[in-house]
Design an enzyme around this catalytic site. Structure first.
Site, short mmCIF file in Angstrom:
data_model
loop_
_atom_site.label_atom_id
_atom_site.label_comp_id
_atom_site.label_asym_id
_atom_site.label_seq_id
_atom_site.Cartn_x
_atom_site.Cartn_y
_atom_site.Cartn_z
N LYS A 10 -25.32 73.78 49.28
CA LYS A 10 -23.86 73.84 49.07
C LYS A 10 -23.16 73.25 50.29
O LYS A 10 -23.72 73.22 51.39
CB LYS A 10 -23.39 75.28 48.83
N ASP A 137 -23.83 84.17 51.03
CA ASP A 137 -23.70 82.94 50.22
C ASP A 137 -24.54 83.00 48.95
O ASP A 137 -24.49 82.07 48.14
CB ASP A 137 -24.15 81.71 51.03
O1 C5P Z 1 -24.57 87.77 54.99
P1 C5P Z 1 -25.28 86.83 55.92
O2 C5P Z 1 -26.63 87.34 56.34
O3 C5P Z 1 -25.32 85.43 55.41
O4 C5P Z 1 -24.38 86.77 57.23
C1 C5P Z 1 -24.86 86.36 58.49
C2 C5P Z 1 -23.94 86.88 59.58
O5 C5P Z 1 -22.68 86.21 59.49
C3 C5P Z 1 -23.61 88.35 59.48
O6 C5P Z 1 -24.51 89.11 60.21
C4 C5P Z 1 -22.22 88.43 60.08
O7 C5P Z 1 -22.33 88.47 61.50
C5 C5P Z 1 -21.61 87.11 59.75
N1 C5P Z 1 -20.71 87.15 58.56
C6 C5P Z 1 -19.43 87.68 58.66
N2 C5P Z 1 -18.60 87.67 57.58
C7 C5P Z 1 -19.00 87.12 56.41
C8 C5P Z 1 -20.29 86.54 56.28
C9 C5P Z 1 -21.13 86.58 57.39
O8 C5P Z 1 -19.03 88.18 59.73
N3 C5P Z 1 -18.16 87.09 55.38
#
Ligand code: C5P
Length: 285
Positions: A10, A137
């Protein structure tokens, strides 16, 4: 039992951060688009237990820290199905730690393939809810296309497809840390934001120039010093005739949107000399 499928990358046409939530995550407003650069996944379920994964990349985790394994675990936990060893083989074509959602797309693909293999008929909503347990995502990547993602990334709204165009993707040879970049964001101090509503309107009008001109990613304002390649890649894309160029996700990959193939090829040839990870793609609706 064996199933195979594609996990598509993406790009973020825009990325805005609206507020910080109490749990530390951030409230996003981002327009995402699937492109035809993909990992290939083969899933085999044999009598037994546990998981094994081969991604051809020894530095990627081989246990539940790997999003694809986590997805399989979440599927079996939700459905109560047991008695299988799950073998996951991934041919990685999407650059990793790049802002292209490769890991998330692998996770979404594993959920879709298991749903098909076991004929569980979970449906889009349940698959997206399970995806949300795996990563921010992942819900988008369950069905992809062109979508507005809000909240952590789980509130999805379908948008009209991006008009036919060429999307050049170029990753500089370093990675950004996603949590670190989120840590630099102070919502009240964000100086420039993408015109998300303007992009949505331009999508409705099929106006590629109107979309490309409005693209922006708030992470571009908080990049650590010295990451000059991001601006340099953008410059080459714009100079070659792209009506817009932007960093995708938490980067460091830069994308350029082109309305004609000749300009896109010119930019590709210029960038490919300096950057190994350079891909000319089109959208997948
Ligand atoms: O959910 P994911 O593992 O992809 O997110 C990685 C990191 O990105 C999280 O640990 C967080 O620190 C940050 N994040 C965030 N807000 C979001 C998505 C991700 O702060 N909406």
């Amino acid at each position: 039992m064996v199933e195979t499928g594609h996990a598509y990358a993406k790009i973020n046409l825009s990325l805005d951060i609206v507020s910080k939530m109490d749990d530390g995550y951030h409230n996003l407003k981002t327009i995402m688009q699937t492109v035809d650069l993909s990992d290939e996944i083969t899933l085999e379920c044999l009598p037994g237990e546990g998981f094994s994964i081969d991604s051809g990349r020894p530095y990627l985790p081989g246990d539940e820290r790997n999003i694809a394994v986590k997805a399989a675990h979440v599927f079996f936990e939700h459905t109560g199905i047991s008695g299988y060893h799950t073998k996951i083989e991934i041919i990685k074509n999407i650059p990793v730690c790049a802002g292209l959602g490769g890991g998330s797309s692998d996770g979404a693909c594993v959920l879709r393939l298991l749903d098909k293999m076991f004929e569980t008929g979970l449906g889009l909503e349940t698959l997206e809810t399970l995806g949300n347990k795996i990563g921010s995502d992942v819900p988008f990547s369950i069905s992809g296309g062109t979508k507005l993602a809000e909240g952590r990334g789980e509130k999805l709204t379908n948008l009209p497809p991006l008009p036919q165009c060429y999307i050049l993707i170029t990753k500089p040879p370093f990675s950004n840390s996603t949590p670190e970049l989120f840590g630099y964001i102070k919502c009240e101090k964000i100086r420039a934001r993408p015109d998300t509503d303007g992009i949505i309107k331009a999508l409705g009008n099929g106006d590629l120039g109107g979309i490309a001109r409005r693209m922006y990613n708030v992470f571009e304002d908080v990049l650590p010093r010295g990451k000059t390649e991001i601006a340099e890649i953008k410059e080459v894309m714009l100079d070659s005739g792209a009506p817009g160029s932007v960093m995708t996700g938490s980067g460091p990959t830069v994308i350029g949107v082109f309305d004609n193939k000749d300009n896109a090829m010119t930019a590709y040839e210029r960038l490919k000399k300096d950057y190994e990870e350079c891909y000319l793609t089109q959208t997948i609706v």
